[in-house]
Design a protein around this motif. Structure first.
Motif, PDB file in Angstrom:
ATOM      1  N   SER A   1       5.917  18.794  -0.987  1.00  0.00           N
ATOM      2  CA  SER A   1       4.677  18.032  -1.150  1.00  0.00           C
ATOM      3  C   SER A   1       3.763  18.262   0.039  1.00  0.00           C
ATOM      4  CB  SER A   1       5.013  16.541  -1.264  1.00  0.00           C
ATOM      5  OG  SER A   1       3.877  15.732  -1.126  1.00  0.00           O
ATOM      6  N   SER A   2       2.465  18.048  -0.179  1.00  0.00           N
ATOM      7  CA  SER A   2       1.494  18.185   0.908  1.00  0.00           C
ATOM      8  C   SER A   2       1.413  16.936   1.783  1.00  0.00           C
ATOM      9  CB  SER A   2       0.110  18.467   0.326  1.00  0.00           C
ATOM     10  OG  SER A   2      -0.346  17.346  -0.416  1.00  0.00           O
ATOM     11  N   PHE A   3       2.080  15.856   1.371  1.00  0.00           N
ATOM     12  CA  PHE A   3       2.045  14.589   2.102  1.00  0.00           C
ATOM     13  C   PHE A   3       0.622  14.044   2.193  1.00  0.00           C
ATOM     14  CE2 PHE A   3       5.710  16.976   3.495  1.00  0.00           C
ATOM     15  CZ  PHE A   3       6.733  16.059   3.351  1.00  0.00           C
ATOM     16  N   GLU A   4      -0.097  14.149   1.095  1.00  0.00           N
ATOM     17  CA  GLU A   4      -1.461  13.634   1.009  1.00  0.00           C
ATOM     18  C   GLU A   4      -1.570  12.768  -0.237  1.00  0.00           C
ATOM     19  OE1 GLU A   4      -4.340  16.775   1.104  1.00  0.00           O
ATOM     20  OE2 GLU A   4      -3.203  17.919   2.581  1.00  0.00           O
ATOM     21  N   ALA A   5      -1.944  11.506  -0.068  1.00  0.00           N
ATOM     22  CA  ALA A   5      -2.095  10.628  -1.226  1.00  0.00           C
ATOM     23  C   ALA A   5      -2.921   9.415  -0.860  1.00  0.00           C
ATOM     24  CB  ALA A   5      -0.725  10.179  -1.745  1.00  0.00           C
ATOM     25  N   LEU A   6      -3.744   8.966  -1.799  1.00  0.00           N
ATOM     26  CA  LEU A   6      -4.378   7.663  -1.651  1.00  0.00           C
ATOM     27  C   LEU A   6      -3.302   6.594  -1.763  1.00  0.00           C
ATOM     28  CD1 LEU A   6      -7.590   8.041  -3.860  1.00  0.00           C
ATOM     29  CD2 LEU A   6      -7.305   8.567  -1.437  1.00  0.00           C
ATOM     30  N   TYR A   7      -3.644   5.371  -1.373  1.00  0.00           N
ATOM     31  CA  TYR A   7      -2.688   4.277  -1.457  1.00  0.00           C
ATOM     32  C   TYR A   7      -2.797   3.580  -2.805  1.00  0.00           C
ATOM     33  CZ  TYR A   7      -2.281   5.058   3.517  1.00  0.00           C
ATOM     34  OH  TYR A   7      -2.072   5.645   4.741  1.00  0.00           O
ATOM     35  N   LYS A   8      -1.670   3.458  -3.477  1.00  0.00           N
ATOM     36  CA  LYS A   8      -1.592   2.651  -4.688  1.00  0.00           C
ATOM     37  C   LYS A   8      -1.315   1.218  -4.252  1.00  0.00           C
ATOM     38  CE  LYS A   8      -1.263   2.086  -9.224  1.00  0.00           C
ATOM     39  NZ  LYS A   8      -2.422   2.303 -10.122  1.00  0.00           N
ATOM     40  N   GLU A   9      -2.250   0.335  -4.503  1.00  0.00           N
ATOM     41  CA  GLU A   9      -2.114  -1.051  -4.074  1.00  0.00           C
ATOM     42  C   GLU A   9      -1.517  -1.849  -5.225  1.00  0.00           C
ATOM     43  OE1 GLU A   9      -5.785  -2.424  -2.246  1.00  0.00           O
ATOM     44  OE2 GLU A   9      -6.258  -0.346  -1.679  1.00  0.00           O
ATOM     45  N   THR A  10      -0.242  -2.189  -5.097  1.00  0.00           N
ATOM     46  CA  THR A  10       0.488  -2.781  -6.210  1.00  0.00           C
ATOM     47  C   THR A  10       1.649  -3.618  -5.702  1.00  0.00           C
ATOM     48  OG1 THR A  10       1.641  -2.245  -8.277  1.00  0.00           O
ATOM     49  CG2 THR A  10       2.026  -0.777  -6.427  1.00  0.00           C
ATOM     50  N   LYS A  11       2.197  -4.450  -6.569  1.00  0.00           N
ATOM     51  CA  LYS A  11       3.391  -5.218  -6.223  1.00  0.00           C
ATOM     52  C   LYS A  11       4.574  -4.273  -5.996  1.00  0.00           C
ATOM     53  CE  LYS A  11       1.886  -9.550  -6.866  1.00  0.00           C
ATOM     54  NZ  LYS A  11       1.928 -10.586  -5.819  1.00  0.00           N
ATOM     55  N   ILE A  12       5.461  -4.685  -5.084  1.00  0.00           N
ATOM     56  CA  ILE A  12       6.633  -3.859  -4.788  1.00  0.00           C
ATOM     57  C   ILE A  12       7.401  -3.533  -6.058  1.00  0.00           C
ATOM     58  CG2 ILE A  12       8.856  -3.790  -3.587  1.00  0.00           C
ATOM     59  CD1 ILE A  12       7.607  -5.610  -1.444  1.00  0.00           C
ATOM     60  N   SER A  13       7.583  -4.518  -6.936  1.00  0.00           N
ATOM     61  CA  SER A  13       8.391  -4.334  -8.142  1.00  0.00           C
ATOM     62  C   SER A  13       7.782  -3.339  -9.115  1.00  0.00           C
ATOM     63  CB  SER A  13       8.599  -5.677  -8.859  1.00  0.00           C
ATOM     64  OG  SER A  13       7.347  -6.188  -9.307  1.00  0.00           O
TER      65      SER A  13
ATOM     66  N   PHE B   1       0.879  -1.169   0.000  1.00  0.00           N
ATOM     67  CA  PHE B   1       0.000   0.000   0.000  1.00  0.00           C
ATOM     68  C   PHE B   1       0.920   1.224   0.000  1.00  0.00           C
ATOM     69  CE2 PHE B   1      -2.641  -3.380   1.382  1.00  0.00           C
ATOM     70  CZ  PHE B   1      -3.967  -3.024   1.185  1.00  0.00           C
ATOM     71  N   ILE B   2       1.060   1.867  -1.170  1.00  0.00           N
ATOM     72  CA  ILE B   2       2.106   2.871  -1.370  1.00  0.00           C
ATOM     73  C   ILE B   2       1.496   4.267  -1.501  1.00  0.00           C
ATOM     74  CG2 ILE B   2       4.033   3.594  -2.825  1.00  0.00           C
ATOM     75  CD1 ILE B   2       4.242   0.673  -3.789  1.00  0.00           C
ATOM     76  N   PRO B   3       1.835   5.191  -0.593  1.00  0.00           N
ATOM     77  CA  PRO B   3       1.399   6.588  -0.744  1.00  0.00           C
ATOM     78  C   PRO B   3       2.479   7.394  -1.474  1.00  0.00           C
ATOM     79  CG  PRO B   3       2.242   6.236   1.467  1.00  0.00           C
ATOM     80  CD  PRO B   3       2.471   4.962   0.706  1.00  0.00           C
ATOM     81  N   TYR B   4       2.243   7.661  -2.745  1.00  0.00           N
ATOM     82  CA  TYR B   4       3.253   8.352  -3.551  1.00  0.00           C
ATOM     83  C   TYR B   4       3.238   9.861  -3.309  1.00  0.00           C
ATOM     84  CZ  TYR B   4       4.102   4.179  -6.397  1.00  0.00           C
ATOM     85  OH  TYR B   4       4.449   2.925  -6.831  1.00  0.00           O
ATOM     86  N   MET B   5       4.422  10.445  -3.341  1.00  0.00           N
ATOM     87  CA  MET B   5       4.540  11.895  -3.369  1.00  0.00           C
ATOM     88  C   MET B   5       4.252  12.333  -4.801  1.00  0.00           C
ATOM     89  SD  MET B   5       7.776  14.327  -2.298  1.00  0.00           S
ATOM     90  CE  MET B   5       8.950  13.191  -3.007  1.00  0.00           C
ATOM     91  N   TRP B   6       3.146  13.058  -4.996  1.00  0.00           N
ATOM     92  CA  TRP B   6       2.719  13.348  -6.369  1.00  0.00           C
ATOM     93  C   TRP B   6       2.526  14.831  -6.645  1.00  0.00           C
ATOM     94  CZ3 TRP B   6      -1.898  15.959  -6.799  1.00  0.00           C
ATOM     95  CH2 TRP B   6      -2.698  15.964  -5.655  1.00  0.00           C
ATOM     96  N   ASP B   7       2.162  15.612  -5.640  1.00  0.00           N
ATOM     97  CA  ASP B   7       1.811  17.018  -5.906  1.00  0.00           C
ATOM     98  C   ASP B   7       3.005  17.938  -5.633  1.00  0.00           C
ATOM     99  OD1 ASP B   7       1.661  16.500  -3.171  1.00  0.00           O
ATOM    100  OD2 ASP B   7       0.197  18.087  -2.827  1.00  0.00           O
ATOM    101  N   TYR B   8       4.031  17.824  -6.442  1.00  0.00           N
ATOM    102  CA  TYR B   8       5.238  18.621  -6.234  1.00  0.00           C
ATOM    103  C   TYR B   8       4.911  20.112  -6.280  1.00  0.00           C
ATOM    104  CZ  TYR B   8       7.625  14.245  -7.561  1.00  0.00           C
ATOM    105  OH  TYR B   8       8.055  12.947  -7.645  1.00  0.00           O
ATOM    106  N   ARG B   9       5.219  20.833  -5.214  1.00  0.00           N
ATOM    107  CA  ARG B   9       5.043  22.284  -5.202  1.00  0.00           C
ATOM    108  C   ARG B   9       6.077  22.911  -6.137  1.00  0.00           C
ATOM    109  NH1 ARG B   9       0.031  22.126  -3.050  1.00  0.00           N
ATOM    110  NH2 ARG B   9      -0.013  21.904  -0.802  1.00  0.00           N
ATOM    111  N   ASP B  10       5.618  23.762  -7.038  1.00  0.00           N
ATOM    112  CA  ASP B  10       6.476  24.385  -8.053  1.00  0.00           C
ATOM    113  C   ASP B  10       7.206  23.341  -8.898  1.00  0.00           C
ATOM    114  OD1 ASP B  10       5.691  26.876  -7.270  1.00  0.00           O
ATOM    115  OD2 ASP B  10       7.715  27.678  -7.044  1.00  0.00           O
ATOM    116  N   GLY B  11       6.643  22.144  -8.986  1.00  0.00           N
ATOM    117  CA  GLY B  11       7.238  21.095  -9.803  1.00  0.00           C
ATOM    118  C   GLY B  11       8.522  20.521  -9.246  1.00  0.00           C
ATOM    119  N   LYS B  12       8.814  20.785  -7.969  1.00  0.00           N
ATOM    120  CA  LYS B  12      10.076  20.332  -7.390  1.00  0.00           C
ATOM    121  C   LYS B  12       9.840  19.194  -6.404  1.00  0.00           C
ATOM    122  CE  LYS B  12      12.412  24.804  -7.907  1.00  0.00           C
ATOM    123  NZ  LYS B  12      13.328  24.347  -8.940  1.00  0.00           N
TER     124      LYS B  12
END
Length: 662
Positions: free
Chosen positions: A172-184, A157-168
């Motif tokens: 980040s706001s440290f807010e994300a849904l969980y991507k449920e996926t294989k580690i690889s 259950f992976i919470p990705y950093m996605w909303d880069y402030r100023d594209g950097k």
């Protein structure tokens, strides 16, 4: 012959020296219940691994601290001493989900040559380690090697950093849904923030955390070379910054160093943690971060008062049936105070707009702040002020005494949106300075908690969660997220999700409306959040006009305490449903929530002490699958050991207040 013999002796001595240099040292440490075993190898690399009842949970994983002078603490480590200690104690917790916390672990301290060492702890529910150094002066940490390897390519259950402030990246706001996926299948263009969960099957879950993060950057995770594990990644130290990001409220680093920290050479570093569960519900009531955090630095914290707050921003100041223009003005906030007073709500928040932009010392002309604060005092309602981190960091020496003297009780501080060393250190400096003036702080737009709320108990709130504000603009699957975070994000500590929506929608009817937002799921789902979600400083996010129209539900919400004496996990499956009970002053509160799947649960009331009880119950109405506001309130008789079947509608919930009948 003599020369040949001398040469042979020299060769043997050299061979013996090489073998000695290559010799590894192994250490084993078990949990006190005997189920978890930590294995440490000090050789070419310093490596740790973990087993649960003989099953490999963490595969061999290397660790090291890389210094700016080229030293790598952990590579070819020479262990000079190994000390073990057994701890079995209980400590009092303040402003927490329970009064007493059992602290049971075995500890191994490896002291190594080159003035460093590592502490390992093995609990009955996990393992933690931290580096320590004993060097003179200041040291530069170029990087830290932290790996979490697994034996298979498990689901995570992976919470990705996605909303880069100023594209950097690292902003980040440290807010994300969980991507449920294989580690690889870890995304190649992002990093994950903590906590992160791995599902190892056989009912075993592993949650990766960090604790006691101070004067050091927070840890992100990326896929490592095994493609079955993660490695730590850290924001480099910021050298130059500019204002930018959302509405120009963020401090954005424009230049970063080639190191992650400059710090005292004699110190302990953050704990690297894995919590191991044998059933999902165990994760609903875990104390690992609380146990690993540094003790309180506030001698007398009796002035810290957790509680609920009537909040303005989410409901867009949208009160009605009044004879004044609602908005960011004095009459509106007096109205909020009247509502809070009538419902025994401790605080109101003045969110963005109360001060002159860029200067917290000056109040907006539409606001008479002293009048509002004084009016609140008469009504036994206190005021919390919103501010950006950039302004607080620049002005706290001026404004903390200014507003403390006026009677303000704290600040909601927003838009940190980083966790490099500078920001992490700042959270401690702010908490310390605020405590000097008996001010509480609620951290928003920030990374997950790591224990500062124990070290500085005046830190009573943390965001670091994709909360209900997203209902103002998003269409994502919040009900699944809402029954994932109690098992993952809440492991780190309290989370300011800001529940309390009175406009509730089934999946087919939901749509985002910024000025008059609704929630996904049922009314009872919202009520249950006040029990399930840990938040010493808890919001009532909707507006007073609506709450007064829905007084039955409002009465339940405002009756739920924000800190409790005891917590009991009842049932749960990550991403599916969660049910738990909390007790304060002998009164029990039970909450259950589900995702978009309707389901029937059986709640076991064996946690109740002997006796007969009256339960005031809020359950999804028979038509809640068509109208999410439909609910049923009833009174039931319950005794210890009863098993009660409850029905949850899609996106539904169940909530109860249970009192002993004398």
């Amino acid at each position: 012959m003599k020369n040949k013999l001398t040469g042979l002796i020299v060769a043997l001595l050299l061979s013996s020296s090489i073998l000695s240099a290559q010799k590894t040292k192994d250490f084993d440490l078990k949990s006190q219940d005997g189920n978890i075993t930590l294995h440490v190898v000090a050789g070419k690399k310093l490596v740790w691994s973990v087993q649960l009842k003989g099953k490999q949970i963490i595969a061999p994983s290397a660790m090291s601290l890389q210094l700016g002078n080229g030293d790598v603490l952990g590579d070819n480590a020479k262990v000079s001493s190994a000390k073990t200690e057994k701890i079995n104690t209980t400590f009092k917790a303040l402003n927490y989900k329970k009064t007493n916390v059992q602290d049971v672990y075995n500890e191994l301290t490896l002291t190594c040559k080159n003035d460093f060492g590592v502490k390992f702890r093995v609990y009955n529910d996990g393992v933690a380690y931290r580096f320590f150094t004993k060097k003179k002066g200041e040291i530069v940490i170029k990087n830290e090697e932290a790996n979490f390897n697994f034996t298979q390519d498990y689901k995570a259950f992976i919470p990705y950093m996605w909303d880069y402030r100023d594209g950097k990246i690292f902003n980040s706001s440290f807010e994300a849904l969980y991507k449920e996926t294989k580690i690889s299948k870890f995304a190649t263009d992002s990093l994950a923030f903590l906590p992160l969960m791995v599902d190892e099957g056989d009912n075993n879950k592993v949650v990766i955390l960090e604790a006691d993060l101070e004067d050091y950057p927070g840890m992100y995770l990326n896929l490592n070379d095994t493609h079955k594990g993660f490695m730590g990644v850290y924001a480099p130290y910021p050298l130059e910054t500019k204002m930018g990001g959302y509405n120009n409220m963020n401090v954005i680093p424009t230049k970063r160093a080639e190191y992650i920290a400059k710090t005292n050479g004699t110190r302990s570093f953050p704990w690297r943690v894995v919590v191991i569960s044998q059933s999902d519900k165990e994760l609903l009531n875990n104390d690992m971060v609380q146990k690993l955090a540094s003790p309180s630095r506030i001698t007398d914290a009796s002035w810290v008062k957790p509680g609920q707050a009537a909040w303005d921003w989410w409901n867009n100041w949208n009160i009605t049936h009044v004879d004044f223009k609602a908005g960011i003005n004095t009459p509106t906030y007096k109205y909020y105070i009247d509502f809070a007073s009538a419902n025994k709500i401790s605080y109101i928040i003045l969110d963005e707009g109360w001060s002159v932009e860029g200067d917290l010392s000056k109040v907006s002309p539409a606001i008479n702040l002293k009048e509002i604060v004084d009016y609140g005092k008469q009504k036994h309602v206190d005021v919390i002020l919103w501010a950006t981190w950039s302004n607080i960091a620049r002005q706290m020496d001026e404004i903390f005494p200014q507003y403390s003297k006026m009677g303000v009780k704290g600040f909601k501080i927003d838009f940190f949106d980083r966790d490099d060393q500078v920001v992490v250190a700042s959270t401690y400096a702010i908490a310390k300075k605020a405590a000097e003036y008996h001010l509480m702080v609620d951290y928003h737009g920030i990374y997950k908690p790591t224990g500062i709320q124990k070290t500085y108990p005046n830190v009573i709130g943390f965001e670091g969660v994709k909360g209900m504000e997203n209902y103002k603009w998003a269409t994502e699957d919040q009900p699944r997220y809402a029954v994932s975070i109690p098992f993952i994000r809440m492991m780190a500590g309290p989370m300011d999700y800001t529940p309390g929506a009175m406009r509730n929608a089934i999946k087919a009817n939901y749509h985002p409306v910024s000025s008059a937002p609704m929630s996904m799921g049922t009314r009872c789902n919202q009520l249950a959040m006040y029990v399930v979600f840990e938040a010493p400083f808890q919001m009532l996010a909707d507006n007073p006009t609506i709450y007064m129209k829905e007084q039955e539900c409002t009465d339940f919400i405002t009756g739920v305490p924000t800190t409790t004496d005891e917590t009991v996990a009842l049932d749960g499956e990550v991403g599916e449903y969660a049910a738990l009970a909390r007790q304060k002053d002998g009164i029990w509160y039970v909450g259950a929530m589900t995702n978009w799947n309707s389901r029937q649960l059986t709640l076991d009331f064996s946690f109740l002490p002997e006796g007969n009880y009256k339960a005031v119950v809020f359950s999804d109405g028979i038509n809640a699958d068509r109208d999410a506001t439909d609910y049923k309130k009833e009174t039931k008789s319950i005794k210890s050991g009863d098993k009660l079947k409850i029905q949850l509608a899609p996106g539904g919930g169940w909530a109860a207040r249970i009192e002993k009948i004398h």
